[in-house]
Write an enzyme that holds these catalytic residues in place. Structure first.
Site, PDB file in Angstrom:
ATOM      1  N   GLU A  94       0.810  -1.214   0.000  1.00 42.54           N
ATOM      2  CA  GLU A  94       0.000   0.000   0.000  1.00 42.54           C
ATOM      3  C   GLU A  94       0.843   1.264   0.000  1.00 42.54           C
ATOM      4  O   GLU A  94       0.489   2.260  -0.634  1.00 42.54           O
ATOM      5  CB  GLU A  94      -0.963  -0.001   1.195  1.00 42.54           C
ATOM      6  CG  GLU A  94      -2.055  -1.079   1.122  1.00 42.54           C
ATOM      7  CD  GLU A  94      -1.558  -2.467   1.477  1.00 42.54           C
ATOM      8  OE1 GLU A  94      -0.432  -2.594   2.005  1.00 42.54           O
ATOM      9  OE2 GLU A  94      -2.301  -3.443   1.240  1.00 42.54           O
ATOM     10  N   GLN A 116      -7.452  -1.613  -0.534  1.00 35.54           N
ATOM     11  CA  GLN A 116      -8.452  -2.681  -0.612  1.00 35.54           C
ATOM     12  C   GLN A 116      -9.460  -2.633   0.539  1.00 35.54           C
ATOM     13  O   GLN A 116     -10.643  -2.820   0.339  1.00 35.54           O
ATOM     14  CB  GLN A 116      -7.748  -4.018  -0.657  1.00 35.54           C
ATOM     15  CG  GLN A 116      -8.641  -5.138  -1.116  1.00 35.54           C
ATOM     16  CD  GLN A 116      -7.829  -6.302  -1.640  1.00 35.54           C
ATOM     17  OE1 GLN A 116      -7.212  -7.019  -0.857  1.00 35.54           O
ATOM     18  NE2 GLN A 116      -7.798  -6.483  -2.931  1.00 35.54           N
ATOM     19  N   PHE A 117      -8.963  -2.389   1.734  1.00 31.76           N
ATOM     20  CA  PHE A 117      -9.832  -2.223   2.902  1.00 31.76           C
ATOM     21  C   PHE A 117      -9.228  -1.127   3.769  1.00 31.76           C
ATOM     22  O   PHE A 117      -8.001  -0.895   3.744  1.00 31.76           O
ATOM     23  CB  PHE A 117      -9.906  -3.521   3.739  1.00 31.76           C
ATOM     24  CG  PHE A 117     -10.801  -4.577   3.162  1.00 31.76           C
ATOM     25  CD1 PHE A 117     -12.136  -4.664   3.538  1.00 31.76           C
ATOM     26  CD2 PHE A 117     -10.306  -5.489   2.235  1.00 31.76           C
ATOM     27  CE1 PHE A 117     -12.946  -5.653   3.005  1.00 31.76           C
ATOM     28  CE2 PHE A 117     -11.123  -6.468   1.696  1.00 31.76           C
ATOM     29  CZ  PHE A 117     -12.441  -6.559   2.082  1.00 31.76           C
ATOM     30  N   ASP A 118     -10.105  -0.506   4.570  1.00 31.95           N
ATOM     31  CA  ASP A 118      -9.699   0.536   5.524  1.00 31.95           C
ATOM     32  C   ASP A 118      -8.393   0.234   6.250  1.00 31.95           C
ATOM     33  O   ASP A 118      -7.420   0.983   6.176  1.00 31.95           O
ATOM     34  CB  ASP A 118     -10.824   0.745   6.554  1.00 31.95           C
ATOM     35  CG  ASP A 118     -11.588  -0.560   6.843  1.00 31.95           C
ATOM     36  OD1 ASP A 118     -10.955  -1.516   7.322  1.00 31.95           O
ATOM     37  OD2 ASP A 118     -12.800  -0.599   6.557  1.00 31.95           O
ATOM     38  N   HIS A 163     -11.031  -5.481   8.552  1.00 30.98           N
ATOM     39  CA  HIS A 163     -11.798  -5.210   7.341  1.00 30.98           C
ATOM     40  C   HIS A 163     -12.945  -4.232   7.598  1.00 30.98           C
ATOM     41  O   HIS A 163     -13.774  -4.032   6.716  1.00 30.98           O
ATOM     42  CB  HIS A 163     -12.391  -6.502   6.771  1.00 30.98           C
ATOM     43  CG  HIS A 163     -11.380  -7.453   6.212  1.00 30.98           C
ATOM     44  ND1 HIS A 163     -10.488  -8.119   7.000  1.00 30.98           N
ATOM     45  CD2 HIS A 163     -11.123  -7.822   4.932  1.00 30.98           C
ATOM     46  CE1 HIS A 163      -9.726  -8.898   6.230  1.00 30.98           C
ATOM     47  NE2 HIS A 163     -10.080  -8.717   4.978  1.00 30.98           N
TER      48      HIS A 163
END
Lengths: 370, 416
Positions: A94, A116-118, A163
């Site tokens: 990331e 992709q997710f928090d 997630h």
């Protein structure tokens, strides 16, 4: 004018096949004029596709956003339509994604990147806080970073640990980042187009539990609205919206909490209490004007957010409103937020999330005279 | 004249070799085929650094004999031309003067801090000279001399350290990133700049700089991997000056060398004597050329030494011996070049005096520029946070303006 983008029936595990089929049908018919059933996912997908059509410097990249179309299918079809130079997968890193986007934005591109997710965005925190947020200021505006960091966030989907975080406060606390969060299908389109158009970096917080929420939306009309706003230099950027008008008290919510607040307002109406619901939309910049106008009118307010209440966006909203509306208030402003605990396991999340009953209890506590 | 690296290698002559049979299973096809095509060597021999660091001019200022350099295929370097060497020497002298002048300005309280590159000037100068006008450089806080050698105004370069603002030059105009403080974060920005250029079909090369300690950071890994996976024209230039503030290299990495890390990413690595500007120009020049020709990223490790403390706030005597520093005085990049160029007949007293004069002019510019009291503008605090200030920033700006107006009024009142 717009590319044909299909919505995959392999949508994330929380969506039934029927919902996915409905979404696919909506996608297939969305190019016809007039209101159609559209999901938030489709609205976001269309916004990116339209922006990519309009401007060859708009690029989409991240993890699994290419052939798969993203784990939530928000980038579905973009690689097929625009090629792998315009929408592509990156290595699984990331900080690398955000850092590379910074360089691309420095060199003439407008990257729209997906975390992709928090909680998977945290490895990128240094790039976001130390560079994305500060480059414009550090260079006295000679370097602009027109980039959008899309973050599927918050809970309510039965997701496992890491997630479901509500991470908006980290970004809102950082000077130099705009923080948007849509709550409606139409705003998904409208706000993502505005975010991509912004010369400043935008953290675009997408309530993942609303991805498959549906509404009757005319995408062509939204395109026309966007074109006209661009030509006139007007837009809804930075403005809150009155999601439901009312007179007795104001519910202030954003993102995933807006539908919950609207449900609470509907329930309160049955009991004869008129609640106004404000959808904050833009956490940064914050629309004090719209929020305070509502609270001055009603004299009572409850702020609703999924995130932990302590040192949160909801804390900030309460502070701002009481500073500006103290003499109009009939009661202290209350908050209904997540508890100050790590985001719970799936079987416990319904105890944690702000729900209609908890909101109505808070409204009952607003020192009514009757 | 061509000089190459290894004097122990037992490889057969290039023409006898079968190209690339032992390519690693996961090596990018592009890099392998490029290496094989260009050099007729295996992909490992392309990616692994030569067995010894590349050195052309030794510490005593004499050119190493060709035979002592060896003939390792694919790691052959041409001696830079006389004009290039003289231009580099001039920049070396200027760079040394800049380092010493800035350190003096810190002692005089004219600058908040200065991370000196004293002893590393050859790396600084070569980093700037290896690039073309359209290329980009991404420097660190210790690379002020490289930034100036790239053509950025010396006083603008020092704005960061004077404390007027966080940066004093326009990165886009000079194609020089801001001098980055968070370690290796700028490498990824370089990767992005190169990626954007590649997508537009431009032949831009990016030189992304960091130090030895920084190779422990996660962004070092992510940047090298991204550059390799996307096959981008980035030259990663590591100045291994032996210390990360106080911590020696042995505590950062036990890799055979930092250049050996390249092979793990599927890119070529090379080691070079960081105090030998002749070798640096040759190695970085080749790396930039290969990157521009489409061979993907490369990693160059320069072996040098931070002669002074980390900054003026550091005390190097707490973690290293004077005797160690003294060993490196003998390897100084300026003195060896002076000897070499004088022996070659390129440098005489007149030319040396001319160069010293130019260096003094830059020092004067720094002294005068940094001694000048430039008023800061408090309202600048709010002007550049966003392209258009938010309503909240406008409120805060008005609040500060009001405070300042009241201060001014009370001072006027008191003066009456």
């Amino acid at each position: 004018m717009s590319p044909t983008i299909t919505t995959s029936s392999e949508a994330n595990g929380n969506v039934s096949a029927a919902t996915a089929r409905a979404a696919a049908t909506a996608a297939a018919t969305a190019e016809q004029s007039g209101p159609r059933t559209v999901t938030l996912a489709k609205a976001l997908n269309t916004a990116m596709a339209d922006a990519m059509h309009a401007d060859p410097s708009v690029l989409v990249f991240g993890e699994d956003v290419g052939m798969l179309g993203g784990v939530f299918r928000i980038t579905d079809g973009l690689t097929k339509t625009f090629g792998k130079n315009r929408c592509f997968d990156t290595p699984l890193a990331e900080s690398g994604i955000v850092g590379m986007a910074v360089g691309m934005a420095m060199n003439g591109m407008r990257p729209v990147i997906e975390m992709q997710f928090d909680a998977f965005a945290y490895p990128a925190f240094e790039q976001i806080v130390s560079h994305v947020a500060k480059m414009h200021n550090r260079t006295k505006g000679t370097v602009k970073l027109p980039m959008v960091i899309r973050v599927p966030y918050a809970g309510g989907i039965g997701g496992v640990e890491h997630h479901c975080d509500s991470s908006e406060a980290y970004y809102a606390h950082t000077a130099g980042l705009k923080v948007f969060t849509p709550a409606t299908v139409a705003d998904g389109y409208r706000m993502l187009r505005e975010a991509i158009d912004s010369d400043d970096p935008v953290m675009f917080m997408e309530p993942k539990k609303l991805y498959w929420s549906k509404d009757q939306v005319d995408l062509d009309a939204l395109r026309t609205e966007h074109t006209e706003n661009t030509e006139r230099g007007t837009s809804s950027e930075g403005r809150a919206a009155v999601a439901r008008p009312g007179t007795d008290a104001t519910l202030i919510a954003y993102g995933p909490s807006v539908p919950t607040a609207l449900a609470a307002a509907a329930a309160a109406a049955e009991e004869g209490r008129s609640l106004e619901v404000i959808d904050v939309r833009s956490i940064v910049p914050f629309d004090d004007e719209t929020v305070c106008a509502s609270v001055r009118k009603t004299g009572r307010a409850v702020v609703i957010a999924e995130a932990h209440g302590f040192a949160s966006v909801s804390s900030e909203i309460v502070a701002r409103v009481q500073e500006r509306c103290f003499h109009h208030l009939a009661a202290p402003i209350l908050r209904v937020t997540g508890f100050d605990v790590p985001y719970p396991a799936p079987k416990l999340e319904h105890y944690y999330l702000p729900g209609v009953d908890r909101i109505l209890d808070a409204v009952d506590d607003l020192q009514w005279e009757d | 004249m061509t000089i190459s690296a290894d004097h122990t290698a037992q490889h057969p002559a290039p023409e006898d070799r079968t190209p690339g049979p032992a390519a690693p299973g996961n090596a990018p096809e592009d890099a392998a085929s490029e290496a094989v095509r260009k050099f007729g060597i295996t992909v490992e021999d392309y990616m692994l650094p030569a067995r010894h660091q590349i050195q052309m001019v030794g510490p005593d200022g004499t050119l190493n004999p060709h035979t002592e350099q060896g003939t390792q295929p694919g790691h052959e370097y041409a001696l830079p031309g006389d004009g290039e060497l003289m231009a580099a020497y001039e920049q070396l002298v200027v760079g040394r003067r800049v380092n010493d002048q800035n350190s003096a300005l810190v002692r005089q309280g004219r600058m908040a801090v200065y991370p000196s590159s004293h002893g590393q000037e050859a790396c600084q100068v070569a980093a700037a000279l290896c690039l073309s006008d359209g290329d980009w450089m991404f420097p660190t806080y210790r690379d002020s001399v490289a930034v100036m050698a790239r053509g950025v105004d010396p006083v603008q370069t020092m704005t960061l350290f004077r404390g007027d603002w966080h940066g004093g030059y326009d990165p886009s105009k000079h194609k020089v990133g801001i001098q980055c403080t968070p370690l290796t974060t700028q490498l990824l920005h370089g990767v992005g700049v190169a990626h954007a250029a590649k997508l537009r079909g431009e032949d831009t090369v990016v030189l992304a700089m960091c130090g030895d300690g920084a190779t422990s950071e996660g962004d070092f890994h992510e940047a090298l991997n991204f550059a390799a996976v996307f096959h981008l024209p980035v030259v990663f230039f590591v100045q291994n000056n032996q210390y990360a503030i106080s911590v020696p290299l042995a505590h950062q990495s036990v890799a055979p060398s930092l250049a050996h890390k390249a092979v793990g990413y599927g890119m070529a690595g090379e080691r070079v004597d960081g105090n030998d500007i002749v070798a640096l120009l040759a190695v970085l020049g080749r790396a930039v050329r290969l990157a521009r020709e489409g061979s993907g990223p490369l990693l160059v490790e320069a072996h040098t030494y931070r002669m002074q403390a980390h900054t003026n706030a550091d005390d190097a005597t707490r973690y290293r011996q004077d005797s160690e520093v003294a060993q490196w005085v003998a390897k100084d990049p300026l003195s060896r070049m002076k000897t070499y160029l004088t022996d070659c007949g390129l440098l005489d007293d007149d030319r040396a005096a001319g160069i010293a004069e130019k260096a003094e002019a830059v020092a004067t510019q720094l002294r005068e520029g940094l001694s000048e009291e430039v008023p800061v503008e408090p309202q600048d605090l709010f002007k550049y946070v966003f392209s258009t200030p938010t309503p909240q920033l406008k409120e805060q700006s008005a609040m500060l303006a009001d405070e300042l107006a009241r201060d001014a009024a009370s001072k006027t009142e008191a003066a009456k």
